[in-house]
Design a protein around this motif. Structure first.
Motif, PDB file in Angstrom:
ATOM      1  N   THR A 185      51.375  52.659  45.016  1.00  0.00           N
ATOM      2  CA  THR A 185      51.535  51.395  45.730  1.00  0.00           C
ATOM      3  C   THR A 185      52.928  51.192  46.312  1.00  0.00           C
ATOM      4  N   TYR A 190      45.010  44.965  44.321  1.00  0.00           N
ATOM      5  CA  TYR A 190      44.979  45.770  43.106  1.00  0.00           C
ATOM      6  C   TYR A 190      45.502  44.928  41.949  1.00  0.00           C
ATOM      7  N   ARG A 234      41.571  48.914  42.247  1.00  0.00           N
ATOM      8  CA  ARG A 234      41.985  48.639  43.621  1.00  0.00           C
ATOM      9  C   ARG A 234      40.752  48.563  44.525  1.00  0.00           C
ATOM     10  N   ARG A 284      50.191  43.948  39.885  1.00  0.00           N
ATOM     11  CA  ARG A 284      49.139  43.396  40.726  1.00  0.00           C
ATOM     12  C   ARG A 284      49.748  43.094  42.079  1.00  0.00           C
TER      13      ARG A 284
END
Length: 667
Positions: free
Chosen positions: A81, A188, A662, A194
């Motif tokens: 990410t 996600y 995700r 998060r």
């Protein structure tokens, strides 16, 4: 400065996501071509055009440097990410997570929280800070789905990219706006982080395309290493970040293209807090003769706030740069490329009587020129590239950084290359101007019960660190599904920075304490040498395997008069061996499994043990518009330590196992 309240940043991103959702019905559905999601074959990868070595397009297989490309498919299937996590996938890179937000990232030695020998860019725009000649990785990000590829050089690239491109170069290249039409919404959530993102793209007139994006990330604190027995306790190093950005591309004429792009961001890592924005304009022009012109202009604003023993230190930094490049039409055996550049900084640092900068405000600039000539010695077989970067900066004056590269193709599927180059790392503003105090030891009876503190002091003059690098490599694709890439290097450094310590002196103002002054100097030299080997095997369209191994040794020699206690032990802060094994398997046409195992050797000076970890991703494409993925990281151990406690770095944290779910939706 931006408001630091989490509610404000969350509302900012929510507004961007809401904008994308509201506008999405106006865009025709853009079902992605499933075949386009497949990875490149080895032949296609070899033919991929890269420009990181000489600022002009050339085949990846023909690059006379240790070049690696992380493709769009690699990024998508990683499940990562953030950009620092993506760099873990690059062979020969040392990526160590210090805590939730802070990283130590470099290649070929001298890693640290403030590593200063890696040039990092996004679309050719440098993101390093002149405060310490490095990157605040917690503030460096973009929407990963917008990245077309990440081009990397392991080794110097100073003849093209200038000072600080010493041990490596990273250029993150984002997609043309025409390739990101429609709406993307992703989110996600897991036990450690998060976040969510949204992107909207649409045509603008008859010849233009525009995209807008918003991204938010929130990460929980990692365990803090507070006891010698590796007991971990949570502390307040949680992290949140928000970012908004856009990119527009216009085909003004068959020969002219215009790109305008920018971002604003805010990153809160408790200490430091960073915010800012940038705006970049690029014009590309193709001439009838075959020559091309590129003009790039950008403005960047960044604000930093950090606390040192409850004393706040802030920096407001403005950067303006313009660069012009011209690639000449082919002149017989010569392919000539040249350019000019100018960069201007204005840095203002505010602090207190104990922590600050002198002078508080400084303006400085960098004037540069480069020229490179690829000479065809034997058609389709043997090439020689001569190049140099000429720079003038306000700290060390004139610097020259030349390179000689040659490649030989004994057969169409093999390339042998060698290079000799020089690179410099110029002093940073922090080394010249910053002063401050940090606690070293609590007092006891031996020191009259008074605390001992380190007091950093700047210097008026410092030399550039220099590197003379010698490299060689071999690329070979014996079959269409098997490829080898070997790179060897020997680096000779001089004038490396040290932090010289004075004897402890008693100071009574503003409070009683023992003070040890730390002053930057150039009293270290040394050599590093080693090899990187990458093996790719792609036996079918449904299976891709890559294995890599990196070996490096360091031999450092501080001057006899040096009092820097860390100079002789830096070799123990970089792993001698690293290895990785990546597997991508299509279980079905709609089901993907990706595994990445990595080994990192011990860091003896930090008492960090070697570790083996595994990351995994299982993704199910429900239909062409919706993908759900289960992602796991550090699955082999409940937690592990990746880096140690530096004099000027952060507190080491245990990096814990994490799992998240995700979902990506495209319209």
């Amino acid at each position: 400065m931006w408001n630091r309240r989490p509610a404000a940043t969350a509302a900012l991103v929510a507004a961007g996501i809401g904008l994308a959702v509201l506008l999405s019905p106006e865009v025709r559905a853009a079902d992605p071509d499933l075949q386009a999601l497949k990875g490149l074959s080895l032949e296609q990868l070899a033919d991929l055009q890269v420009s990181i070595v000489s600022k002009r397009p050339e085949r990846l297989a023909d690059s006379a440097a240790a070049v690696y490309v992380l493709t769009e498919d690699d990024i998508r299937r990683s499940g990562y990410t953030s950009i620092p996590e993506l760099l873990r996938l690059i062979p020969g890179f040392n990526v160590a997570r210090i805590d939730t937000a802070e990283w130590a990232i470099t290649t070929r030695g001298f890693n640290g929280r403030f590593a200063n020998k890696l040039q990092v860019m996004i679309d050719g725009r440098s993101v390093y800070t002149p405060l310490f000649s490095g990157v605040f990785w917690e503030a460096f990000d973009t929407l990963l789905e917008d990245i077309e590829r990440i081009e990397v050089i392991r080794g110097p690239g100073a003849s093209s990219w200038g000072a600080n491109a010493v041990n490596g170069v990273v250029n993150i290249i984002t997609k043309h706006a025409a390739e990101t039409q429609g709406t993307l919404i992703s989110g996600y959530a897991g036990n450690a982080q998060r976040g969510g993102a949204a992107r909207y793209g649409a045509p603008v007139g008859e010849h233009g395309y525009l995209r807008l994006y918003a991204k938010y990330d929130d990460r929980l604190a990692e365990p803090n290493l507070v006891e010698p027995n590796l007991t971990g306790l949570l502390d307040d190093d949680d992290f949140s970040a928000s970012r908004l950005g856009f990119r527009g591309d216009w085909d003004l004429a068959p020969t002219d293209n215009l790109t305008l792009q920018g971002d604003v961001q805010s990153s809160d890592a408790e200490d430091p807090w960073l915010s800012g924005g940038n705006l970049m304009l690029q014009w590309d022009h193709a001439r009838a003769s075959g020559a091309t012109d590129t003009l790039r202009i950008y403005y960047d604003r960044s604000d930093l706030e950090t606390g040192i023993d409850n004393e706040n230190l802030t920096e407001d930094l403005d950067t303006i740069e313009t660069e012009y490049r011209h690639r000449f039409a082919t002149l017989g055996r010569h392919d000539l490329n040249a350019g000019l550049g100018y960069r201007w900084y204005n840095s203002r640092i505010d602090g207190s009587d104990l922590n600050g900068a002198d002078p508080a405000e400084r303006q400085f600039d960098l004037l540069s020129a480069f020229v490179q000539d690829e000479i065809r010695l034997l058609a389709e077989r043997w090439y020689l590239t001569l190049g140099t970067k000429l720079e003038h900066n306000d700290f060390t004056g004139f610097e020259i950084q030349p390179s000689i590269r040659t490649r030989w193709n004994p057969r169409p599927d093999a390339t042998l290359w060698a290079a000799v180059s020089r690179a410099v790392r110029t002093p940073s503003r922090g080394e010249l101007d910053l002063f401050g105090e940090s606690a070293a030891l609590s007092g006891d009876s031996a020191v009259l019960g008074l605390p001992i503190v380190f007091r950093s002091t700047g210097v008026s003059v410092m030399e550039s660190e220099t590197l003379n690098a010698y490299e060689a490599g071999w690329r070979w694709r014996p079959t269409p599904v098997l490829g080898f890439d070997l790179a060897l290097f020997y680096n000779d450094y001089d004038e490396l920075r040290t932090l010289e310590l004075s004897a402890a002196e008693l100071s009574l103002v503003p409070y009683p304490r023992w003070v040890i002054d730390t002053t930057p100097d150039n009293r270290l030299k040394g050599q590093t040498y080693g090899a990187d080997l990458v093996v790719d095997w792609r036996p079918s369209d449904t299976l891709k395997l890559q294995a890599w191994y990196s070996l490096m040794r360091m031999d450092l020699q501080p001057d006899a008069v040096s009092t820097d206690p860390e100079a002789a032990v830096l070799a123990g802060r970089y792993p001698q061996q690293e290895a990785g094994l990546r597997a991508g398997l299509d279980l079905r046409s709609d089901l993907e499994l990706d595994l990445y195992a990595r080994f990192v050797d011990q860091l003896p000076d930090f008492d960090v043990d070697a570790y083996l970890e595994l990351d995994a991703r299982l993704a199910w494409r429900l239909d062409p518009k919706v993908t759900v993925a289960l992602v796991g990281r550090n699955l082999l151990n409940p937690s592990h330590l990746e880096y140690g406690d530096e004099t000027l770095g952060g507190t080491p944290h245990l990096i814990a196992r994490e799992v998240m779910l995700r979902i990506d939706i495209r319209y």
